[in-house]
Scaffold this motif. Structure first.
Motif, PDB file in Angstrom:
ATOM      1  N   ALA A 422       0.849  -1.259  -0.061  1.00 54.42           N
ATOM      2  CA  ALA A 422      -0.037  -0.007  -0.169  1.00 54.42           C
ATOM      3  C   ALA A 422       0.995   1.358  -0.155  1.00 54.42           C
ATOM      4  O   ALA A 422       0.574   2.413  -0.580  1.00 54.42           O
ATOM      5  CB  ALA A 422      -0.942  -0.164   1.187  1.00 54.42           C
ATOM      6  N   ASN A 423       2.002   1.097   0.675  1.00 55.46           N
ATOM      7  CA  ASN A 423       3.213   2.110   0.478  1.00 55.46           C
ATOM      8  C   ASN A 423       2.869   3.492   1.228  1.00 55.46           C
ATOM      9  O   ASN A 423       2.806   4.523   0.647  1.00 55.46           O
ATOM     10  CB  ASN A 423       3.331   2.340  -1.264  1.00 55.46           C
ATOM     11  CG  ASN A 423       4.809   2.990  -1.250  1.00 55.46           C
ATOM     12  OD1 ASN A 423       5.789   3.005  -0.567  1.00 55.46           O
ATOM     13  ND2 ASN A 423       4.967   4.013  -2.271  1.00 55.46           N
ATOM     14  N   GLN A 424       2.224   3.145   2.535  1.00 54.53           N
ATOM     15  CA  GLN A 424       1.654   4.630   3.201  1.00 54.53           C
ATOM     16  C   GLN A 424       2.545   4.379   4.197  1.00 54.53           C
ATOM     17  O   GLN A 424       3.239   3.655   4.720  1.00 54.53           O
ATOM     18  CB  GLN A 424       0.113   4.264   3.639  1.00 54.53           C
ATOM     19  CG  GLN A 424      -0.603   3.933   2.450  1.00 54.53           C
ATOM     20  CD  GLN A 424      -0.803   5.260   1.657  1.00 54.53           C
ATOM     21  OE1 GLN A 424      -1.248   6.117   1.842  1.00 54.53           O
ATOM     22  NE2 GLN A 424      -0.538   4.789   0.187  1.00 54.53           N
ATOM     23  N   GLY A 425       2.715   5.790   4.908  1.00 58.81           N
ATOM     24  CA  GLY A 425       3.510   6.106   6.114  1.00 58.81           C
ATOM     25  C   GLY A 425       4.659   6.814   5.650  1.00 58.81           C
ATOM     26  O   GLY A 425       4.980   7.301   4.743  1.00 58.81           O
ATOM     27  N   GLY A 426       5.474   6.799   6.720  1.00 58.54           N
ATOM     28  CA  GLY A 426       6.805   7.756   6.705  1.00 58.54           C
ATOM     29  C   GLY A 426       7.829   7.009   5.733  1.00 58.54           C
ATOM     30  O   GLY A 426       7.442   5.743   5.564  1.00 58.54           O
ATOM     31  N   ARG A 430       7.566   2.771   4.955  1.00 60.25           N
ATOM     32  CA  ARG A 430       7.524   2.372   3.563  1.00 60.25           C
ATOM     33  C   ARG A 430       8.659   1.546   3.040  1.00 60.25           C
ATOM     34  O   ARG A 430       8.317   0.413   2.387  1.00 60.25           O
ATOM     35  CB  ARG A 430       7.333   3.615   2.490  1.00 60.25           C
ATOM     36  CG  ARG A 430       5.886   4.207   2.782  1.00 60.25           C
ATOM     37  CD  ARG A 430       5.703   5.070   1.941  1.00 60.25           C
ATOM     38  NE  ARG A 430       6.484   6.535   2.123  1.00 60.25           N
ATOM     39  CZ  ARG A 430       7.478   6.863   1.211  1.00 60.25           C
ATOM     40  NH1 ARG A 430       7.435   6.407   0.189  1.00 60.25           N
ATOM     41  NH2 ARG A 430       8.243   8.059   1.556  1.00 60.25           N
ATOM     42  N   LEU A 431       9.870   1.689   3.520  1.00 55.36           N
ATOM     43  CA  LEU A 431      10.943   0.971   3.096  1.00 55.36           C
ATOM     44  C   LEU A 431      10.946  -0.267   3.532  1.00 55.36           C
ATOM     45  O   LEU A 431      11.240  -1.482   2.918  1.00 55.36           O
ATOM     46  CB  LEU A 431      12.437   1.915   3.184  1.00 55.36           C
ATOM     47  CG  LEU A 431      13.739   0.898   3.119  1.00 55.36           C
ATOM     48  CD1 LEU A 431      13.829   0.555   1.597  1.00 55.36           C
ATOM     49  CD2 LEU A 431      14.708   1.792   3.810  1.00 55.36           C
ATOM     50  N   GLU A 432      10.859  -0.310   4.904  1.00 57.76           N
ATOM     51  CA  GLU A 432      10.488  -1.757   5.790  1.00 57.76           C
ATOM     52  C   GLU A 432       9.684  -2.584   5.053  1.00 57.76           C
ATOM     53  O   GLU A 432       9.665  -3.511   4.894  1.00 57.76           O
ATOM     54  CB  GLU A 432      10.286  -1.470   7.319  1.00 57.76           C
ATOM     55  CG  GLU A 432      11.710  -1.049   7.937  1.00 57.76           C
ATOM     56  CD  GLU A 432      12.604  -2.020   7.791  1.00 57.76           C
ATOM     57  OE1 GLU A 432      12.530  -3.094   8.314  1.00 57.76           O
ATOM     58  OE2 GLU A 432      13.759  -1.732   7.306  1.00 57.76           O
ATOM     59  N   ASP A 433       8.344  -2.069   4.796  1.00 58.77           N
ATOM     60  CA  ASP A 433       7.542  -2.868   4.127  1.00 58.77           C
ATOM     61  C   ASP A 433       7.588  -3.513   2.760  1.00 58.77           C
ATOM     62  O   ASP A 433       7.556  -4.555   2.551  1.00 58.77           O
ATOM     63  CB  ASP A 433       6.084  -2.128   3.937  1.00 58.77           C
ATOM     64  CG  ASP A 433       5.250  -1.658   5.427  1.00 58.77           C
ATOM     65  OD1 ASP A 433       5.545  -2.424   6.308  1.00 58.77           O
ATOM     66  OD2 ASP A 433       4.436  -0.658   5.573  1.00 58.77           O
ATOM     67  N   PHE A 434       8.351  -2.581   2.058  1.00 65.33           N
ATOM     68  CA  PHE A 434       8.817  -2.781   0.804  1.00 65.33           C
ATOM     69  C   PHE A 434      10.003  -3.853   1.024  1.00 65.33           C
ATOM     70  O   PHE A 434       9.911  -4.971   0.058  1.00 65.33           O
ATOM     71  CB  PHE A 434       9.384  -1.651   0.151  1.00 65.33           C
ATOM     72  CG  PHE A 434       9.882  -2.118  -1.269  1.00 65.33           C
ATOM     73  CD1 PHE A 434       8.997  -2.097  -2.309  1.00 65.33           C
ATOM     74  CD2 PHE A 434      11.293  -2.400  -1.600  1.00 65.33           C
ATOM     75  CE1 PHE A 434       9.405  -2.349  -3.727  1.00 65.33           C
ATOM     76  CE2 PHE A 434      11.688  -2.862  -3.032  1.00 65.33           C
ATOM     77  CZ  PHE A 434      10.434  -2.700  -3.895  1.00 65.33           C
ATOM     78  N   LEU A 435      10.804  -3.937   1.849  1.00 64.12           N
ATOM     79  CA  LEU A 435      11.862  -4.837   1.883  1.00 64.12           C
ATOM     80  C   LEU A 435      11.413  -6.253   2.329  1.00 64.12           C
ATOM     81  O   LEU A 435      11.963  -7.401   1.937  1.00 64.12           O
ATOM     82  CB  LEU A 435      13.043  -4.322   2.931  1.00 64.12           C
ATOM     83  CG  LEU A 435      13.728  -3.225   2.237  1.00 64.12           C
ATOM     84  CD1 LEU A 435      14.956  -2.894   3.596  1.00 64.12           C
ATOM     85  CD2 LEU A 435      14.533  -3.273   1.101  1.00 64.12           C
ATOM     86  N   HIS A 436      10.267  -5.979   3.243  1.00 64.08           N
ATOM     87  CA  HIS A 436       9.629  -7.286   3.674  1.00 64.08           C
ATOM     88  C   HIS A 436       9.112  -7.978   2.497  1.00 64.08           C
ATOM     89  O   HIS A 436       8.913  -9.276   2.519  1.00 64.08           O
ATOM     90  CB  HIS A 436       8.525  -7.120   4.658  1.00 64.08           C
ATOM     91  CG  HIS A 436       7.974  -8.153   5.241  1.00 64.08           C
ATOM     92  ND1 HIS A 436       8.299  -8.989   5.950  1.00 64.08           N
ATOM     93  CD2 HIS A 436       6.514  -8.659   4.910  1.00 64.08           C
ATOM     94  CE1 HIS A 436       7.326 -10.146   6.349  1.00 64.08           C
ATOM     95  NE2 HIS A 436       6.418  -9.739   5.547  1.00 64.08           N
TER      96      HIS A 436
END
Length: 870
Positions: A422-426, A430-436
């Motif tokens: 969803a790429n929301q937040g700071g 967003r980077l941590e979610d993407f790397l996950h």
């Protein structure tokens, strides 16, 4: 007298003294300017091995002059790096494992590997994987690399891993060396410049001589650009200059063609069929544009190539697609990043062990967990951060794009993960979610379905690398929800012809409202709209009640508040999303409204997703047919595409092609000849009408038959028990990987036991052929359902469906086969109390005499099926 142990040596005792001795496990890397500079030190090394009866293994992989001759006592092992990184590393590891401790090794110049693997990073990965094994075996190994030839992607892993790193120079007829690293040893003069005088190496103490020797040597760290100008970057920099010259009108077409074909194999594919298409439609400028949106190095993988090729084919053939296609701004994470991630996190050898023996469950699970918890190289994280800054807070999807995926032989459909962000937040969130998400895609290479798929197709030991396709999610924001207005999949060949009106060559699409996950993944709680492109008005449903029942009721959306992909009702979406053009996709259920008015009730929400207005009032059907025809012609093969659709105004829309691959279809369009001379006693069944699937000949291993006459007399609870038993039978380990035909009364999968067998689709998923017998008992003959629920499930599971009408001409079932000609194996597979033998019959083709076969011939175009004994 005690036996004297000979120390390991370079063959030059005075050089050994410079290093304070050569220790077991030393890897010695020479940085040189030419092969001759390296050969000067190889000769005494090989001579030492010969004189002291030490085995020397020479890994030869270049076309340069051999470093040692065959009669010099060395065991020469030739390896071809063009076979791929993984086979190359594996062969060296196998050799080391089979040899004794203390063996001496020699390698051709490693710099020659960079062109074969198109990457300095892979050269660094090779050294990190190989070097420790020499250390563990107390061996000594000689390597060389060209000085100032590689980027830090190769130099840093090599210098960090090796035990000894030495610069060697030749100046004014003299040889100089300067150790850069000697692990666990030190002397006051070790890291000084040394000059060779005969067999001695003398420290150079005069500044004049040192300066004269080293001043002309480029210092790589003095030029920041050297950090990126490895083989990969140099190649693209040179190609960019050629393209500029070409744009300026210079006669450099021959050079441009050379770079074009080289970069195709670096970037696009090694599959010759894919390369032939790419050569027709891509240009050097296209390839350079792809490179500008890359993170890391290596191939971009099958899914990325398919998407890019489809767009290029369409816009090259007809300019109308420039106005219809939604632009893309995707990024590509090269396949080398995957291998680098595995190496850096200690997973590569685990992955390799798993490939050699997929039954090592503990090792596989450990590797998967390490992948999910691993760290990325800093330079990759920096590039991914920049990419996410570019996307801002637009949702993105991380899609698998392995090098074997979406090619002509293997689709890998649904076998690897694709993860929505969803790429929301700071920025950090967003980077941590993407790397996950990236880790999840990487870990899916060890998923059970992916492993089984590769094993079944003989791909388990192939060089499979995972690239990534990062795409902006197509759609619009409506309040706190994000989704495209429509999405789906399209086949240029329709293998599921449910009506004589349908032309298989015209293609078929499956379309949903919202995110396309419901079109590409089976949803047990809902349905999709299936459209034959030459007859969009022809529906599998028999009446509007079935249209209402088998319409899409739930919608997948990205919830920007909860930061996840979720599902909600179509009614909820309409109410929460003012401005969404749902009227283009849905129609009002006027019959329901009239009934509610008669009953004095509020009409409520009566919209049903029929897609009729889209299909009949716009050019969408013709555009999809043109798209699929164009792509099939270019591929010279049926294709399978994924797409999204978004409207701008009342009738203007954009189609986004997010994926294109060869369609894994067999018997594409040609009728087969069913045998006419089979004696009645050898016929298992014959059916004429209501056949959905593809034309084929298929040998059946197991037949599971639910007797209609007996099943129709059972109480409801017992019928549910029969359904559970069917699930246990078809999932039994003895039936694993076997071809199963399931026959039974009425509707398979019904929720009403009076109309058929109430199995779930998961219970019968392993079945290859599904037969509905239109008879249960004398006073009950339910209509056979050809609703979209069956259609969707068969598309996703490649299942052949047929209806058998025993009372009609050219239809029949030979019940004697089940339990008389062949014995009933039911009680060998399930307990006796789970189902009575007089209701379920299970027979195995291997029980036929004289190696007989149960063969099924299905002719879809003529709607005929014959199953018989051979």
């Amino acid at each position: 007298m005690a036996k004297t142990t000979v120390r390991l040596s370079t063959g030059l005792p005075r050089l050994d003294r410079v290093f304070r001795g050569v220790m077991p496990g030393d890897n010695i890397v020479w940085q040189v300017e030419s092969i001759d500079d390296y050969a000067e030190f190889v000769a005494p090394y090989a001579e030492f091995a010969r004189k002291n009866n030490r085995k020397l293994i020479y890994f030869r992989f270049t076309e340069d002059r051999p470093l040692v001759s065959p009669d010099g006592g060395a065991d020469i092992r030739e390896i071809d790096p063009e076979d791929g990184f993984e086979p190359f590393v594996t062969e060296i590891y196998r050799t080391i494992s089979n040899e004794g401790r203390g063996t001496m090794y020699l390698f051709d110049c490693l710099s020659q590997l960079a062109p074969d693997w198109n990457s300095d990073r892979m050269l660094g990965n090779f050294f990190m994987l190989t070097c420790p094994h020499f250390y563990d075996r107390a061996s000594i190994a000689y390597f060389s690399i060209f000085r100032n030839y590689h980027s830090f992607h190769a130099i840093k892993p090599i210098s960090n891993t090796t035990q000894i790193l030495v610069d060697a120079y030749r100046r004014n007829g003299k040889t100089f060396i300067q150790p850069i690293k000697v692990q666990y040893r030190h002397s006051s003069s070790m890291y000084m410049l040394h000059v060779r005088e005969g067999d001695d190496f003398v420290p150079v103490t005069q500044s004049t001589v040192i300066t004269e020797t080293l001043a002309g040597v480029p210092w790589s760290r003095s030029d920041p650009r050297s950090y990126v100008l490895g083989f990969w970057s140099k190649t693209f920099a040179e190609a960019q200059q050629i393209q500029r010259d070409l744009d300026d009108g210079l006669d450099v077409q021959a050079q441009a063609d050379s770079y074009f074909h080289r970069i195709l194999r670096m970037l696009i594919s090694r599959d010759e069929r894919v390369l032939r298409i790419a050569e027709r439609f891509f240009t050097l400028k296209d390839l350079l544009a792809i490179r500008e949106r890359m993170i890391g190095t290596g191939l971009i993988g099958g899914k990325a190539v398919g998407m890019l090729l489809a767009r290029k084919i369409l816009t090259s053939v007809d300019a109308k697609w420039d106005k219809i296609l939604e632009p893309h701004d995707s990024f590509f994470v090269g396949a080398d990043v995957f291998y680098t991630y595995l190496v850096q996190n200690g997973c590569w050898w685990m992955m390799r062990k798993h490939k050699m023996d997929p039954n090592v469950a503990d090792e596989t699970e450990t590797a998967r967990r390490r992948i999910l918890a691993g760290d990325f190289p800093e330079y990759i994280v920096a590039q991914l951060t920049d990419m996410l800054d570019y996307f801002g807070q637009s949702p993105v999807i991380v899609r698998s794009s392995s090098i074997l995926e979406d090619n002509f032989a293997n689709a890998f459909a649904g076998k690897y993960e694709s993860v929505f962000c969803a790429n929301q937040g700071g920025q950090f969130k967003r980077l941590e979610d993407f790397l996950h998400a990236v880790r999840a895609v990487y870990a899916s290479t060890l998923g059970e379905e992916a492993v089984q798929y590769r094993t079944k197709r003989g791909l388990l030991r192939y060089d499979e690398q995972m690239a990534l396709l990062i795409q902006r999610v197509s759609g619009s924001t409506f309040g706190n929800l994000f989704f495209p207005e429509a999405a789906g999949v399209g086949f240029s060949f329709n293998p599921y012809v449910w009506s004589s009106q349908i032309d298989p060559e015209a293609g078929v699409i499956r379309i949903v409202f919202g995110v396309g996950t419901r079109a590409v993944e089976r949803s047990d709680d809902d349905y999709t709209r299936v459209v034959a492109l030459n007859a969009p008005e022809c529906r599998p449903e028999a009446n509007f009640d079935e249209v209402r029942r088998y319409a899409q009721h739930r919608v997948d959306v990205i919830d920007l508040e909860t930061n996840q992909l979720t599902s909600t009702t179509f009614e909820d979406v309409v109410q929460r999303c003012p401005g969404v053009a749902y009227e283009m996709f849905a129609g009002r259920d006027t019959a329901l409204e009239r009934r509610l008015r008669r009953e004095g009730a509020s009409p409520g929400f009566s919209w049903i997703l029929t897609f009729d207005r889209l299909l009949h009032n716009t050019d969408f059907v013709q555009d999809m047919r043109d798209m699929l025809d164009t792509l099939e012609e270019a591929y010279e093969h049926p294709v399978d595409v994924e797409f999204t659709l978004n409207f701008f105004g009342n009738s203007r829309y954009r189609i986004n092609v997010v994926q294109c691959r060869p369609l894994q279809v067999q018997g594409a369009g040609d009728a087969i000849s069913t045998p006419e001379d089979i004696s009645p006693d050898r016929i298992v069944l014959k059916a004429n009408g209501a056949v959905i699937g593809r034309s084929m000949f298929l040998d059946i291993d197991w037949l599971v038959y639910v007797r209609p006459s007996r099943y129709g007399e059972l109480p409801t609870q017992t019928r549910h028990q029969v359904a559970r038993t069917i699930g246990k039978i078809v999932h039994h380990r003895r039936l694993g990987d076997k071809t199963i035909m399931l026959l039974g009364p009425g509707r398979w999968g019904t929720t009403t036991p009076s109309l058929g067998v109430p199995v779930t689709f998961a219970e019968i998923a392993p079945v290859s052929v599904l037969c509905e017998i239109v008879a249960m008992r004398e006073n009950l003959t339910p209509d056979v359902s050809l609703g979209t629920h069956f259609f969707n499930e068969m598309v996703e599971n490649n299942m052949l469906y047929l209806a058998l009408f025993p009372q009609r001409e050219h239809n029949g079932l030979n019940e004697a086969i089940f339990g008389e000609t062949l014995p009933n194996r039911l009680t060998e597979l399930v307990n006796e109390d789970e189902a009575p033998e007089d209701t379920i019959r299970v027979v195995c083709a291997s029980d036929l005499k004289d190696d007989g076969i149960v063969r099924l011939a299905a002719d879809i175009l003529d709607q005929r099926v014959l199953c018989y004994l051979v």
